[in-house]
Motif scaffolding. Structure first.
Motif, PDB file in Angstrom:
ATOM      1  N   UNK B 452       0.863  -1.178   0.000  1.00 38.37           N
ATOM      2  CA  UNK B 452       0.000   0.000   0.000  1.00 38.37           C
ATOM      3  C   UNK B 452       0.900   1.228   0.000  1.00 38.37           C
ATOM      4  N   UNK B 453       1.092   1.786  -1.168  1.00 37.42           N
ATOM      5  CA  UNK B 453       2.038   2.895  -1.300  1.00 37.42           C
ATOM      6  C   UNK B 453       1.414   4.028  -2.098  1.00 37.42           C
ATOM      7  N   UNK B 454       1.745   5.234  -1.688  1.00 36.73           N
ATOM      8  CA  UNK B 454       1.248   6.407  -2.401  1.00 36.73           C
ATOM      9  C   UNK B 454       2.381   7.427  -2.480  1.00 36.73           C
ATOM     10  N   UNK B 455       2.551   7.975  -3.670  1.00 33.98           N
ATOM     11  CA  UNK B 455       3.652   8.901  -3.910  1.00 33.98           C
ATOM     12  C   UNK B 455       3.094  10.181  -4.511  1.00 33.98           C
ATOM     13  N   UNK B 456       3.479  11.303  -3.928  1.00 33.85           N
ATOM     14  CA  UNK B 456       3.055  12.594  -4.473  1.00 33.85           C
ATOM     15  C   UNK B 456       4.311  13.386  -4.836  1.00 33.85           C
ATOM     16  N   UNK B 457       4.391  13.802  -6.097  1.00 33.25           N
ATOM     17  CA  UNK B 457       5.544  14.576  -6.550  1.00 33.25           C
ATOM     18  C   UNK B 457       5.137  16.038  -6.601  1.00 33.25           C
ATOM     19  N   UNK B 458       5.899  16.859  -5.918  1.00 34.03           N
ATOM     20  CA  UNK B 458       5.527  18.254  -5.797  1.00 34.03           C
ATOM     21  C   UNK B 458       6.708  19.104  -6.245  1.00 34.03           C
ATOM     22  N   UNK B 459       6.394  20.148  -6.992  1.00 33.89           N
ATOM     23  CA  UNK B 459       7.453  21.038  -7.435  1.00 33.89           C
ATOM     24  C   UNK B 459       7.443  22.252  -6.539  1.00 33.89           C
ATOM     25  N   UNK B 460       8.435  22.322  -5.684  1.00 34.85           N
ATOM     26  CA  UNK B 460       8.484  23.414  -4.723  1.00 34.85           C
ATOM     27  C   UNK B 460       9.580  24.392  -5.114  1.00 34.85           C
ATOM     28  N   UNK B 461       9.724  25.438  -4.320  1.00 31.86           N
ATOM     29  CA  UNK B 461      10.716  26.458  -4.667  1.00 31.86           C
ATOM     30  C   UNK B 461      12.108  25.863  -4.785  1.00 31.86           C
ATOM     31  N   UNK B 462      12.395  24.945  -3.895  1.00 36.22           N
ATOM     32  CA  UNK B 462      13.725  24.349  -3.915  1.00 36.22           C
ATOM     33  C   UNK B 462      13.892  23.258  -4.952  1.00 36.22           C
ATOM     34  N   UNK B 463      12.830  22.934  -5.664  1.00 36.32           N
ATOM     35  CA  UNK B 463      12.917  21.866  -6.652  1.00 36.32           C
ATOM     36  C   UNK B 463      11.909  20.779  -6.358  1.00 36.32           C
ATOM     37  N   UNK B 464      12.128  19.620  -6.951  1.00 40.33           N
ATOM     38  CA  UNK B 464      11.197  18.499  -6.802  1.00 40.33           C
ATOM     39  C   UNK B 464      11.262  17.947  -5.377  1.00 40.33           C
ATOM     40  N   UNK B 465      10.103  17.719  -4.777  1.00 44.25           N
ATOM     41  CA  UNK B 465      10.079  17.066  -3.479  1.00 44.25           C
ATOM     42  C   UNK B 465       8.979  16.006  -3.491  1.00 44.25           C
ATOM     43  N   UNK B 466       9.307  14.864  -2.905  1.00 40.81           N
ATOM     44  CA  UNK B 466       8.348  13.761  -2.923  1.00 40.81           C
ATOM     45  C   UNK B 466       7.773  13.501  -1.538  1.00 40.81           C
ATOM     46  N   UNK B 467       6.488  13.242  -1.510  1.00 42.12           N
ATOM     47  CA  UNK B 467       5.796  12.917  -0.269  1.00 42.12           C
ATOM     48  C   UNK B 467       5.251  11.495  -0.385  1.00 42.12           C
ATOM     49  N   UNK B 468       5.471  10.740   0.665  1.00 36.99           N
ATOM     50  CA  UNK B 468       5.170   9.314   0.593  1.00 36.99           C
ATOM     51  C   UNK B 468       4.201   8.931   1.699  1.00 36.99           C
ATOM     52  N   UNK B 469       3.253   8.089   1.368  1.00 38.08           N
ATOM     53  CA  UNK B 469       2.463   7.430   2.407  1.00 38.08           C
ATOM     54  C   UNK B 469       2.593   5.923   2.209  1.00 38.08           C
ATOM     55  N   UNK B 470       2.938   5.241   3.278  1.00 43.35           N
ATOM     56  CA  UNK B 470       3.041   3.783   3.245  1.00 43.35           C
ATOM     57  C   UNK B 470       2.158   3.255   4.350  1.00 43.35           C
ATOM     58  N   UNK B 471       1.556   2.105   4.115  1.00 42.98           N
ATOM     59  CA  UNK B 471       0.637   1.628   5.142  1.00 42.98           C
ATOM     60  C   UNK B 471       0.630   0.110   5.232  1.00 42.98           C
ATOM     61  N   UNK B 472       0.119  -0.355   6.366  1.00 41.81           N
ATOM     62  CA  UNK B 472      -0.069  -1.793   6.525  1.00 41.81           C
ATOM     63  C   UNK B 472      -1.445  -2.208   6.020  1.00 41.81           C
ATOM     64  N   UNK B 473      -2.307  -1.232   5.741  1.00 43.84           N
ATOM     65  CA  UNK B 473      -3.676  -1.560   5.329  1.00 43.84           C
ATOM     66  C   UNK B 473      -4.083  -0.837   4.059  1.00 43.84           C
ATOM     67  N   UNK B 474      -5.166  -1.307   3.469  1.00 45.20           N
ATOM     68  CA  UNK B 474      -5.605  -0.798   2.175  1.00 45.20           C
ATOM     69  C   UNK B 474      -6.145   0.629   2.234  1.00 45.20           C
ATOM     70  N   UNK B 475      -6.200   1.247   1.034  1.00 45.10           N
ATOM     71  CA  UNK B 475      -6.783   2.581   0.926  1.00 45.10           C
ATOM     72  C   UNK B 475      -8.293   2.437   0.837  1.00 45.10           C
ATOM     73  N   UNK B 499      10.359   4.469  -3.417  1.00 48.77           N
ATOM     74  CA  UNK B 499       8.971   4.288  -3.835  1.00 48.77           C
ATOM     75  C   UNK B 499       8.824   4.636  -5.313  1.00 48.77           C
ATOM     76  N   UNK B 500       9.556   5.656  -5.761  1.00 46.81           N
ATOM     77  CA  UNK B 500       9.555   5.973  -7.188  1.00 46.81           C
ATOM     78  C   UNK B 500      10.050   4.771  -7.982  1.00 46.81           C
ATOM     79  N   UNK B 501      11.140   4.178  -7.514  1.00 43.30           N
ATOM     80  CA  UNK B 501      11.701   3.018  -8.218  1.00 43.30           C
ATOM     81  C   UNK B 501      10.726   1.852  -8.213  1.00 43.30           C
ATOM     82  N   UNK B 502      10.003   1.697  -7.105  1.00 45.77           N
ATOM     83  CA  UNK B 502       9.037   0.597  -7.035  1.00 45.77           C
ATOM     84  C   UNK B 502       7.899   0.818  -8.029  1.00 45.77           C
TER      85      UNK B 502
END
Lengths: 530, 718
Positions: B452-475, B499-502
Motif C-alpha cells: 500500500x504505497x502512495x507517492x506525491x511529486x511536488x514542485x516546490x521552490x527548492x525543486x522536486x520534493x516527494x511525499x510518501x504514504x506507506x501503510x499496513x492496510x488498504x486505501x 517508492x519511485x523506483x518501485x
C-alpha cells in the motif's frame, strides 16, 4: 491548501527538470535532474535492462563482433525500445520536463540497420535520436570526469572509461591530457565475442587477458613515467565496487587494489552461473563481470596505483550536466581544448614535424581567424579544429614528402584525438588534405561524403590554413609576427629586411581559395622591404 | 527443527482462530448485538474457508496428491480432520445461538418465530406478503429425466420439495428446487412490531430497556415453505426442506497467456457461480429421501454434509446486529480522532517537518484522504501514484484521484484486480479512473500488488520534493474504521527514491531496481527477515541483548518459522502477536520454549504488521503490508519499511507493549495449538484496543487545546 504568494509560483528556470534518455548497449536509461545550487540533483533514474549489444556484437550474426560491421537490431527489440522510450517520456512528464535529450551509443551506432531503427523511433515517439560516436562519448565522459577531480588527482592520472562496446583510455598530467586512445572493445563486446568459450573454458580469463594484451601492449610506452592515480568509470564499476567493498565518500568510490585483485582471483575460475549464484547477480550482469574486471585488472597493472578511484559516472550523467549547466560545460570545453592542442602537438612531434613550423603556422592561422571573425562567423569549436589542423597538417611528411597531404589525411583519420568527435576528426583531416596543392573538390570521396555545411566549413578553414602555411617557408626565421587587417581586402603585414619572394609567391598561390570562399582578396605586404 | 510435530497444520490453526471468534460470540461480557455480530462473522469466515481452502484440498485429494504439509498430513487427512472440527464448531455455533443469544434477544423483546408460533393476524400478513411480493419472484425448478438438477448459485439458500401428482395412480414421486430470492430481505418483521427497515433510519429512537415493545420476526425461507404448495398446483407436497450449497471458488488465472487481464477476470467472475459444490448444509430432520437425492445429485460424501439445527447461514445475523434503536446492546462507539500531527497544518508542511505515524482506526483515516485530496488540488503537485488493492464501493479515494487527473495532474493508479471476491467491484472503478484520464495499470503478471504505497511529486521552490504514504492496510475508508492499521508519512528522499523506483517497476518503466530503505517481496523480504532473525540468534549466542516481537495476521512460512526456532534455541526471547493462522508451535522444549504466541480478537480486526528486532540494543522496527506467509513472500509485491525516527520507534514499541500487556482480549497459544485467555486474577484490567482509543483522544485534545491561554470571560452574556 497552502496559501502562497503568487510570485512564488512562477517557474524558475533554475529548478526546471530536464531529462536525458540514453539507448545504451545493455540498457536504456532515463535520468531526470534539476539544478540545485550548482549541484546536479537527480530526481529520477530508471534503468531498463535490454541487451542490444547481443544483437549488434553477438556472434550469432556471423562474427559481427570481430568484423567491422555490426549485426542487426532485431525487430522485437525495436518494438521494446519504442515502448520503453514511451514509458520514459511518461515518467519524465511526471516531473514537468520539457527539455528531453535522447542519445544512442555503440549498439545502435554499429548496427547495420541503424538508419531504419532511428527512423522507426522517430515515427513512434516523435524523438530525434542523436547518435553519439565513440570519440564524443569518451569526450563527454572524460570532460565531466576531469571536472570532478581535484588538483592532487590531476597530477599524474590514468583516466579510463569502460563502456559495453568500447573503452577510452587517457593519461592526464598537470591537468592536461596529452594522450588518449579509444579502443573498440568493452565488457559486453568481449562477453558476446567469447560467449561460447566462457561456457566451456575453465581458463576463460586467460583468453580475455591475452586478447586484451593486443590493445594494451603499446600503452605503457605512451605513458611517460609512472602513473600515480587510476581513475575509472564504466557500466560495471558500481557493481565491482560493491563486490570489492569499496569506500564511498559521496563523490568517488574507492576500490583498494588488494580487494580488487582478491576479487578477480576469486571469480576468474568461476562459471557465469556460479558468479550469478555466489554474488546474487542477474545472469546478464554476471556475464560481463569477468571481462570488465579483466580489463580493469590489465589496466591497473600498467599503473602503480594502489586503488581505483571512481566517480561512477556514465554518459547520461555528462549529458545531463551539459543540459543543466550549459555555461559551465562550455568552460569545460574551453579548458579541454587545451588538452586537444597538447595532444596534437605530441603527435606532430612524433611524426617529425618541426615545432617551429607547426607552432608558427598555428599562431598565424589563429591570428587570421581572430581578425576575420565578423566575416567567417565561426566560433570556439571551429577555432579548435583550425588549431588542430594547423599543427597536424604536415604529419604525412613522415611517410613521404610526395603527396604528403594525402598521408596526413590518412594518419589523422587513424588517430584518436581526445576532444574531437569522429566528424571533427574527419574535418581536420580534410583541411590538412587540402592545405598543400589540391583544392576542395566534390570529386574527392572524403569531401563529397561531408554535409554541405561541413564542406563549407572545411573550405573556410582550409583557406585560412593555406594562407598561414604560405607564410612559413623554409626555416621560417624571416619574421616572427604578422599584422592582419581586414577591410575590402585582407592584408597580412610583415616586417623583415630579408627577401620574401618565396613567401609572396606561395601566399599568392595559396590565397586563391581565400577569395573564392570569403569573397575577399588576400595580400601580403612587407612594411620594411629592402 | 523441521519435525512434523513442531508445526501446526494451517487449516487446524485457522479453525482455532474461528473458534476464538466464536468465543467472542459466546462471551457474555460482550454486549448482545456484538456477540451476534461475532457469530455472523464465524459463519462468513467459514464460507470463505470452504470456498477457498477446502476447495483447494479437495482438488488436491481428487488429483491423488499425497504430499504432506509441514505438520505431516496429506490432503485427505486434512479434509477428514476439517470435517470433524467444522461439525463440532457448527454444533457450538448453533448452541450459542439457540441456547444463549436467541433467549437473550427474546428478553429484549426481539423474537424470531417459527411459523407455528404466529398469531392469526400475523399469518394473514405472511400470506399476503407471500402472494404479493414473494410469489412473483419465485422460480420453481422441477427435476426429472428431461430436466437435470439445476445449477444453484454459490451460497444460495434453497428449498427442496418432494412432490406427487394428485391424480396419479402410481406412487411416483419427484423433486423440485426453489431458490430463495436474494432481492428481498431474508428477515421479515411481523406486524407485532414495526418493520425492521423502519428502524434503520438515522432518526430511529433509542428503545429503552424495560418498556420494550415486542418485535417479531420470521425468516423468508420459512414463509416460502409455508406456502410452497401454491407453486405446484395439481401436486401434493410431501415434504419441503431447506439446504444451502457452497461451491469451489478458488481459481487461478493463467496470466502468462492472458492478453487482457480485465476480460479474463470478468469471465472468471461469471464462472465462479458454477464451481463444484464443496459443502452442503441441510436442516436437521430433513427427510431421508430428500437427503439421499441431494447427495447423489451434488455428488457429495456424507462428510461434506452438515446438519444444522436452526436457520441456515448465520451470516444473516449481521444485518440483525445492526438493528437501529438498540445501541445499549452494543459497544459504546469508539470515535476516530483527527491525527494530532496534522491538526491546523498544511498536509505537506506537516510531513516536510517530520515523519508521521497514524494508528487507525483510533486516528481517523481522514489523514490519508486529506493527503490525497490536498495532492489532487495543490497547484504545485505534478504527479500522484498509488496502489489500490481493495477500495470501498463508493470510494472517496477513487473520486479524488479522478479529480486530480481532471486537474491536470499525472495520476498513475495501480489497480489490483485479483483481490479475492472484490473483482466485480474493482473492474467498475478501474474503468472510472481510466475515463477520468488516469493512467491505470494492472500490475505484474503472476504477482498480486499487495503493498500500500502512495507517492506525491511536488514542485516546490527548492525543486522536486516527494511525499510518501506507506501503510499496513488498504486505501479503503470503510475497512479503515474496523481494521487496526498503521500508516506512515514521510518526505525523506531515500524513501522517495525507493517508492519511485518501485512504481517504475510496477508500471514496467524499469526492469530492475536497488533499494535504499525498503525491503520488497517477492525478491528480498523472506531473506531479509531471516537475516534479521538470524542476527538476533547470533547476538544471543554472543551474550548480547536479543529479542524479537512481531505482530501480524498470519504466520505460515516454514523458512521463517525454522529461523525463529533456531533463534529460540539460541536463547532469543520471541513474542509473536498473530491474530489468525499460526503454524508455529510455541513452548516445545529445545525448539520453541522461548517463543510465546498470542492472539487478539476484538471489535476491530487486528491488521497491522509490526516487526521489532532488538539488534543488540539498537532496535530495528519495520512496518509491512506482508504477513509471514508463502503467498505474501513469494507471490505478491509487498513492502516492509523501516521506521527510524526515534519518537516514532517509541510509539511503535508502545503499541507492541500495550498489545502484549492486554488482559481482556489476549489469548495465548498452548502447546496443543489451542488458545486460552490468561488468568486475569490479580492483574490490572488492560483492554488494549480501548487504551489505543484513549491515547488517540488524548493526543488529539492535547494538540487542540494547545498551550494554556488566558481566555477573557465574555461579560456580555451575564
Amino acid at each position: 491548501m497552502p496559501k502562497k504568494p503568487a510570485a512564488k509560483k512562477e517557474k524558475r528556470a533554475s529548478s526546471e527538470c530536464k531529462a536525458v534518455i540514453e539507448i545504451g548497449s545493455n540498457a536504456l536509461r532515463l535520468k531526470v535532474a534539476q539544478a540545485r545550487k550548482n549541484k546536479m540533483e537527480y530526481v529520477e533514474s530508471i534503468t531498463y535492462d535490454l541487451n542490444l549489444g547481443r544483437d549488434t556484437f553477438g556472434t550469432v550474426t556471423s562474427g559481427a563482433a570481430l568484423s567491422g560491421d555490426g549485426g542487426r537490431i532485431q525487430f522485437d527489440n525495436l518494438e521494446k525500445i519504442c515502448g520503453i522510450i514511451k514509458n520514459f517520456l511518461a515518467a519524465a512528464s511526471g516531473y514537468g520536463c520539457e527539455e528531453i535529450k535522447i542519445v544512442a551509443t555503440t549498439a545502435i551506432r554499429e548496427a547495420t540497420n541503424k538508419e531504419y531503427i532511428l527512423d522507426q523511433i522517430k515515427i513512434k515517439t516523435a524523438l530525434n535520436v542523436e547518435v553519439i560516436d565513440d570519440a564524443q562519448e569518451k569526450l563527454y565522459i572524460f570532460k565531466f570526469m576531469a571536472s570532478l577531480l581535484n588538483d592532487a588527482l590531476k597530477k599524474s592520472t590514468f583516466l579510463v572509461y569502460i563502456g559495453s562496446g568500447s573503452m577510452g583510455l587517457s593519461y592526464m598530467t598537470e591537468g592536461r591530457i596529452p594522450y588518449a586512445q579509444n579502443i573498440r572493445t568493452g565488457s559486453l563486446r568481449i562477453s558476446e565475442m567469447f560467449n561460447e568459450l566462457q561456457e566451456y573454458s575453465s581458463e576463460f580469463h586467460l583468453v580475455v587477458e591475452e586478447y586484451l594484451n593486443g590493445f594494451t601492449d603499446g600503452l605503457a610506452e605512451n605513458i611517460p613515467g609512472p602513473v600515480k592515480d587510476f581513475v575509472a568509470s564504466g557500466q560495471e564499476i558500481s557493481m565491482i565496487a560493491e563486490l570489492c567493498g569499496a569506500r564511498d565518500d559521496g563523490l568517488f568510490l574507492y576500490i583498494p587494489r588488494e580487494n580488487f585483485t582478491q576479487m578477480y582471483e576469486e571469480i576468474k575460475h568461476k562459471s557465469v552461473d556460479n558468479i550469478a549464484l555466489d554474488y546474487r547477480l542477474p545472469t546478464d550482469k554476471a556475464e560481463v563481470l569477468l571481462p570488465a574486471m579483466a580489463i580493469f585488472n590489465r589496466l591497473m597493472e600498467i599503473t602503480g596505483a594502489n586503488q581505483i578511484i571512481s566517480p561512477a559516472i556514465l554518459l547520461s550523467d555528462a549529458l545531463m550536466y551539459e543540459m543543466l549547466y550549459p555555461k559551465a560545460f562550455a568552460e569545460l570545453n574551453k579548458d579541454f581544448s587545451k588538452s586537444t592542442v597538447l595532444y596534437a602537438r605530441r603527435v606532430a612531434s612524433r611524426y617529425g614535424t618541426p615545432e617551429f613550423h607547426y607552432a608558427k603556422v598555428e599562431r598565424y592561422a589563429l591570428k587570421i581567424f581572430d581578425k576575420m571573425k565578423k566575416i567567417h562567423g565561426m566560433g570556439q569549436h571551429e577555432k579548435l579544429l583550425l588549431s588542430t589542423a594547423a599543427i597536424l597538417h604536415d604529419v604525412g611528411k613522415f611517410i613521404n614528402f610526395k603527396h604528403h597531404y594525402r598521408h596526413s589525411y590518412n594518419i589523422i583519420t587513424g588517430l584518436d584525438i581526445l576532444g574531437l568527435s569522429n566528424l571533427d576528426r574527419e574535418i581536420v583531416a580534410c583541411i590538412c588534405y587540402y592545405h598543400s596543392t589540391c583544392l576542395p573538390s566534390i570529386h574527392d570521396e572524403h569531401y563529397k561524403s561531408l554535409s554541405a555545411q561541413d564542406r563549407v566549413l572545411v573550405s573556410k578553414l582550409t583557406a585560412i590554413l593555406r594562407a598561414a602555411d604560405a607564410l612559413v617557408r623554409g626555416s621560417g626565421e624571416k619574421f616572427d609576427s604578422i599584422d592582419v587587417t581586414v577591410s575590402d581586402e585582407l592584408v597580412v603585414t610583415i616586417s623583415t629586411e630579408q627577401n620574401i619572394d618565396l613567401e609572396q609567391w606561395a601566399f599568392n598561390k595559396k590565397s586563391d581559395l581565400f577569395e573564392e570562399v570569403f569573397g575577399l582578396k588576400a595580400r601580403l605586404r612587407n612594411k620594411r622591404p629592402l | 527443527m523441521d519435525k512434523p510435530q513442531h508445526y501446526i497444520n494451517r487449516e487446524m490453526s485457522w479453525l482455532a482462530f474461528n473458534r476464538r471468534v466464536l468465543e467472542e460470540a459466546q462471551d457474555k461480557t460482550n454486549p448482545l448485538l456484538e456477540r451476534l455480530k461475532f457469530l455472523a462473522i464465524t459463519a462468513s469466515n467459514m464460507d470463505e474457508f470452504f470456498m477457498i481452502r477446502v476447495s483447494g484440498l479437495i482438488s488436491q485429494a481428487e488429483a491423488n496428491i499425497t504430499r504432506t504439509d509441514p505438520s505431516g498430513l496429506t490432503p485427505r487427512e486434512q479434509l477428514a480432520a476439517i470435517s470433524e472440527i467444522v461439525h463440532d464448531i457448527s454444533t457450538r455455533q448453533y448452541n450459542c445461538l439457540n441456547r444463549s443469544i436467541l433467549p437473550a434477544l427474546a428478553k429484549e423483546g426481539l423474537r424470531f418465530m417459527d411459523m407455528g408460533e404466529l398469531t392469526a393476524g400475523q399469518l394473514k400478513f405472511t400470506e399476503h406478503y407471500f402472494n404479493s411480493t414473494i410469489y412473483p419472484i419465485l422460480t420453481p425448478m422441477a427435476i426429472d429425466q428431461s430436466r437435470p438438477f439445476p445449477l444453484l448459485n454459490n451460497k444460495s439458500l434453497n428449498i427442496i420439495v418432494e412432490l406427487k401428482a394428485k391424480k396419479s395412480q402410481t406412487e411416483d414421486r419427484f423433486f423440485a428446487v426453489v431458490q430463495t430470492p436474494t432481492v428481498i430481505p431474508r428477515v421479515i418483521e411481523l406486524p407485532a412490531g414495526r418493520a425492521l427497515e423502519a428502524h434503520t433510519g438515522p432518526d430511529a429512537p433509542e428503545i429503552p430497556r424495560g418498556g420494550t415493545p415486542e418485535r417479531h420476526f420470521v425468516f423468508l425461507e420459512e414463509v416460502i415453505r409455508e406456502y410452497v404448495h401454491r407453486l405446484f398446483t395439481g401436486y401434493r407436497v410431501l415434504n419441503a426442506s431447506i439446504f444451502r450449497i457452497t461451491r469451489n471458488s478458488d481459481f487461478d488465472l493463467d496470466e502468462e497467456d492472458t492478453e487482457d487481464l480485465l476480460m479474463e477476470i470478468e469471465k472468471s467472475v461469471k464462472g465462479r457461480k458454477w464451481g463444484e459444490p464443496v459443502r452442503i448444509e441441510i436442516e436437521r430432520n430433513m427427510v431421508d429421501s430428500a437427503r439421499v437425492f441431494l447427495e447423489e445429485a451434488l455428488k457429495l460424501d456424507a462428510a461434506d454434509i452438515y446438519e444444522i439445527s436452526g436457520p441456515l447461514d448465520l451470516s444473516v445475523w449481521m444485518s440483525v446486529s445492526g438493528i437501529k434503536g438498540y445501541d445499549r446492546l452494543r459497544n459504546a462507539p469508539l470515535i476516530p480522532r483527527p491525527a494530532a500531527d496534522f491538526l491546523d497544518k498544511d498536509v505537506f508542511e506537516a510531513i516536510a517537518e517530520k515523519d508521521i505515524l497514524v494508528h487507525h482506526p483510533y486516528d481517523s483515516f481522514d489523514a490519508v484522504l486529506n493527503f490525497v485530496r490536498a495532492a489532487a488540488q495543490d497547484p504545485e503537485v505534478l504527479a500522484i501514484k498509488m496502489t489500490l488493492y481493495r477500495v470501498s464501493g463508493n470510494s472517496p479515494v477513487v473520486e479524488t484521484l479522478a479529480q486530480a487527473a481532471e486537474n491536470g495532474k499525472q495520476v498513475t493508479v495501480l489497480v489490483e484486480l485479483k483481490a479475492r471476491f472484490d473483482e466485480e467491484n474493482n473492474i467498475l472503478w478501474a474503468r472510472r479512473l481510466d475515463k477520468a484520464g488516469c493512467h491505470v495499470i494492472y500490475g505484474l503478471v503472476g504477482l498480486k500488488t499487495h503493498c500500500k504505497i502512495c507517492l506525491v511529486v511536488r514542485k516546490e521552490d527548492g525543486g522536486i520534493r516527494r511525499y510518501i504514504h506507506l501503510s499496513t492496510g488498504n486505501y479503503n475508508d470503510s475497512t479503515a474504521k474496523i481494521y487496526t492499521d498503521i500508516g506512515f508519512f514521510t518526505s525523506k528522499e531515500t524513501f522517495g527514491q525507493d517508492i519511485t523506483a518501485l512504481f517504475n517497476l510496477l508500471t514496467g518503466y524499469s526492469n530492475n531496481a536497488v533499494w535504499k530503505k525498503i525491503v520488497v517481496a517477492p525478491t528480498m523480504l523472506r531473506e531479509t527477515l531471516v537475516r534479521y532473525i538470524d542476527n538476533e540468534a547470533e547476538n544471543a549466542r554472543t551474550g548480547r541483548a536479543a529479542m524479537i516481537i512481531a505482530k501480524m495476521n498470519s504466520l505460515v512460512d516454514t523458512a521463517v518459522i525454522q529461523s525463529l526456532y533456531n533463534a529460540s534455541a539460541a536463547g532469543v526471547k520471541i513474542k509473536l502477536i498473530v491474530r489468525g493462522i499460526c503454524c508455529l508451535r510455541s513452548g516445545v522444549p529445545g525448539v520453541s520454549e522461548n517463543i510465546t504466541v498470542v492472539s487478539i480478537v476484538d471489535r476491530f480486526l487486528e491488521h497491522s504488521r509490526i516487526f521489532y528486532f532488538e539488534n543488540g540494543g539498537a532496535p530495528k522496527l519495520f512496518l509491512s503490508s506482508a504477513d509471514w506467509m508463502p503467498r505474501n513472500l513469494d507471490r505478491r509485491v509487498e513492502v516492509a519499511f523501516p521506521v527510524e525516527d526515534a519518537a516514532l520507534k517509541e510509539a511503535l514499541i508502545e503499541i507492541l507493549d500495550i498489545t502484549l500487556s492486554d488482559t481482556v482480549k489476549l489469548r495465548v497459544q498452548q502447546p496443543d495449538g489451542s488458545y486460552e485467555k490468561i488468568d486475569r486474577r490479580g492483574k490490572e484490567n488492560i483492554h488494549s484496543q480501548l487504551v489505543f482509543g484513549q491515547m488517540a483522544e488524548a493526543r488529539c485534545s492535547a494538540r487542540q487545546d494547545g498551550p494554556a491561554v488566558f481566555k477573557p470571560v465574555n461579560t456580555s452574556e451575564k
